[in-house]
Design a protein around this motif. Structure first.
Motif, PDB file in Angstrom:
ATOM      1  N   GLY A 144       0.798  -1.207   0.000  1.00 16.38           N
ATOM      2  CA  GLY A 144       0.000   0.000   0.000  1.00 16.38           C
ATOM      3  C   GLY A 144       0.835   1.263   0.000  1.00 16.38           C
ATOM      4  N   THR A 145       0.221   2.365  -0.413  1.00 20.08           N
ATOM      5  CA  THR A 145       0.778   3.705  -0.308  1.00 20.08           C
ATOM      6  C   THR A 145      -0.347   4.609   0.184  1.00 20.08           C
ATOM      7  OG1 THR A 145       0.164   4.477  -2.518  1.00 20.08           O
ATOM      8  CG2 THR A 145       2.207   3.211  -2.337  1.00 20.08           C
ATOM      9  N   SER A 148      -2.770   4.310  -2.967  1.00 23.30           N
ATOM     10  CA  SER A 148      -3.075   3.104  -3.736  1.00 23.30           C
ATOM     11  C   SER A 148      -2.840   1.854  -2.908  1.00 23.30           C
ATOM     12  CB  SER A 148      -2.213   3.057  -5.002  1.00 23.30           C
ATOM     13  OG  SER A 148      -0.847   2.914  -4.644  1.00 23.30           O
ATOM     14  N   ILE A 149      -3.342   0.733  -3.436  1.00 21.51           N
ATOM     15  CA  ILE A 149      -3.101  -0.564  -2.817  1.00 21.51           C
ATOM     16  C   ILE A 149      -3.176  -1.630  -3.898  1.00 21.51           C
ATOM     17  CG2 ILE A 149      -5.547  -0.935  -2.241  1.00 21.51           C
ATOM     18  CD1 ILE A 149      -4.570  -2.374   0.311  1.00 21.51           C
ATOM     19  N   ASP A 263      -9.710  -1.692  -0.973  1.00 24.28           N
ATOM     20  CA  ASP A 263      -9.801  -0.256  -0.715  1.00 24.28           C
ATOM     21  C   ASP A 263     -10.165   0.025   0.740  1.00 24.28           C
ATOM     22  OD1 ASP A 263     -12.365  -1.301  -1.047  1.00 24.28           O
ATOM     23  OD2 ASP A 263     -13.157   0.491  -2.004  1.00 24.28           O
ATOM     24  N   GLN A 266      -6.957  -0.362   2.734  1.00 20.55           N
ATOM     25  CA  GLN A 266      -6.089   0.800   2.531  1.00 20.55           C
ATOM     26  C   GLN A 266      -6.576   2.000   3.343  1.00 20.55           C
ATOM     27  OE1 GLN A 266      -6.669   3.848   0.746  1.00 20.55           O
ATOM     28  NE2 GLN A 266      -4.548   4.535   0.907  1.00 20.55           N
ATOM     29  N   GLU A 267      -7.876   2.218   3.330  1.00 24.03           N
ATOM     30  CA  GLU A 267      -8.452   3.355   4.052  1.00 24.03           C
ATOM     31  C   GLU A 267      -8.233   3.231   5.562  1.00 24.03           C
ATOM     32  OE1 GLU A 267     -12.801   5.578   4.594  1.00 24.03           O
ATOM     33  OE2 GLU A 267     -12.576   3.900   3.202  1.00 24.03           O
ATOM     34  N   TRP A 270      -4.053   3.452   6.548  1.00 24.79           N
ATOM     35  CA  TRP A 270      -3.287   4.696   6.490  1.00 24.79           C
ATOM     36  C   TRP A 270      -3.232   5.440   7.815  1.00 24.79           C
ATOM     37  CZ3 TRP A 270       0.582   6.537   4.101  1.00 24.79           C
ATOM     38  CH2 TRP A 270       0.906   7.890   4.222  1.00 24.79           C
TER      39      TRP A 270
END
Length: 385
Positions: A144-145, A148-149, A263, A266-267, A270
């Motif tokens: 992940g970033t 993005s993932i 998603d 990822q959310e 972070w």
């Protein structure tokens, strides 16, 4: 469609063929502007063809060289499913197209290597992390970033479930597994039992997670990125106990990992890693200031590029919004020419080169804006020696 991973980035950066074409295009997910995206890409391909001919390539050869880009242009279904940006890399017998979850400046470069600077900040240490979503029935690894993932294929020897990991164990008859959950439920497979039965199940989970951790070791052993665990609450401390990976985050994503979309992971990941990244960047800046004047740091781009090439850079801080182009002689280890704008003779993005060489040699890279840099330079480095 390829996943843009750190491994892929390094392969792109190491590619050196003349000519190499890099195209960046802001795109649109929906609305009337989506119809303009292929038109603007077509214009960039035409400009690439013109530049190839200026470099001495014949018209037919230039058209053949750009065949893969032309084929992408003609794929109408591809253009109906865009993200916020597009990166295309093309050289002889080499073609890559990546949808990007963030906007980029429209750009075309024709050089002797790919221009990766616009995507480089995705894989710097202040934004690059992993998520391991694990349950008794499923194992998934994500890279992940901030923006993005992408899911990563597991190494072949990594078990995909508890049953697969312990398929040769004797059955635990004293335990009854309850794997069904009500429709819409969020529980992982649970075990029932008391005393010795619960301890036996914990032992089985530890053996399972040991095998998972061992399977991931080759993939993660050279990494320094944080790892976020996702799964039901009682599983996460068991994995932390047995894992040898040094940078597992103390907080995790709790819930049924099997039911979580990429998603969503990822959310939720972070906010866990962002404070870690902020602290680490502040520590590197403090280290740079503390070592100023000792010969163990540098903010001179010529010195930093050479040091990165020879594996001397331990930590590199890069101004993501300030590209520097030039010519680097790999044999002498000297920058022969540099400037902020690119000219016909400057085929190498020096800041890209320093960053990818640092990553390739096991160092870490951090991306900031120029105004956040601790020195009036597009790069600063903490040196190994």
């Amino acid at each position: 469609m390829e996943n843009l991973t750190l491994e892929q980035l390094l392969k792109l950066a190491q590619q050196s063929q003349d000519p190499s074409i890099s195209i960046y295009l802001p795109t649109h997910r929906a609305g009337p502007d989506t119809q303009q995206d292929p038109i603007r890409f077509k214009n960039l391909v035409r400009e690439a063809e013109r530049q190839l001919q200026e470099r001495g390539m014949g018209a037919r050869d230039a058209a053949d060289f750009l065949h893969a880009a032309q084929k992408l242009l003609e794929d109408s279904s591809y253009w109906r499913h865009q993200y916020d940006g597009l990166a295309v890399f093309l050289a002889a017998d080499d073609f890559h197209a990546f949808r990007l979850p963030f906007g980029v400046e429209e750009m075309l470069t024709v050089a002797s290597s790919y221009y990766v600077k616009p995507i480089l900040p995705l894989f710097t240490n202040n934004g690059h992390y992993y998520i391991l979503a694990i349950s008794q029935n499923d194992v998934r690894l994500f890279e992940g970033t901030r923006h993005s993932i992408g899911q990563i294929d597991l190494p072949e020897d990594t078990p995909q479930s508890l049953d697969e990991a312990l398929q040769y164990d004797d059955p635990e008859k004293q335990l009854q597994f309850h794997t069904g959950t009500p429709q819409g439920g969020g529980r992982d497979a649970m075990f029932h039992g008391h005393g010795a039965g619960e301890e036996d199940q914990k032992g089985r989970l530890e053996r399972y997670f040991n095998l998972v951790d061992y399977g991931l070791r080759e993939l993660l052993q050279a990494q320094q990125a944080p790892l976020v665990l996702a799964g039901v609450d009682y599983l996460l401390p068991i994995y932390r106990k047995v894992s040898e990976y040094a940078k597992i985050m103390p907080d995790g994503i709790e819930g049924s990992a099997e039911r979580m979309r990429a998603d969503e992971l990822q959310e939720r990941a972070w906010p866990i890693v962002e404070p870690y990244f902020r602290r680490e960047t502040e520590e590197v800046i403090a280290q740079y200031r503390q070592l100023a004047g000792t010969g163990k740091v540098s903010s001179q781009i010529e010195d930093v590029v050479a040091a990165a090439h020879f594996g001397r850079v331990d930590k590199l801080i890069l101004a993501a919004d300030t590209p520097v182009w030039g010519v680097f002689d790999r044999e002498s280890g000297k920058v022969l020419h540099r400037q902020e704008g690119r000219s016909d003779e400057d085929d190498l993005a020096l800041t890209d080169f320093a960053a990818t060489q640092t990553l390739q040699n096991g160092g870490t890279v951090y991306a900031l804006s120029q105004k956040e840099m601790p020195a009036d330079s597009p790069v600063i480095a903490v040196l190994r020696y």
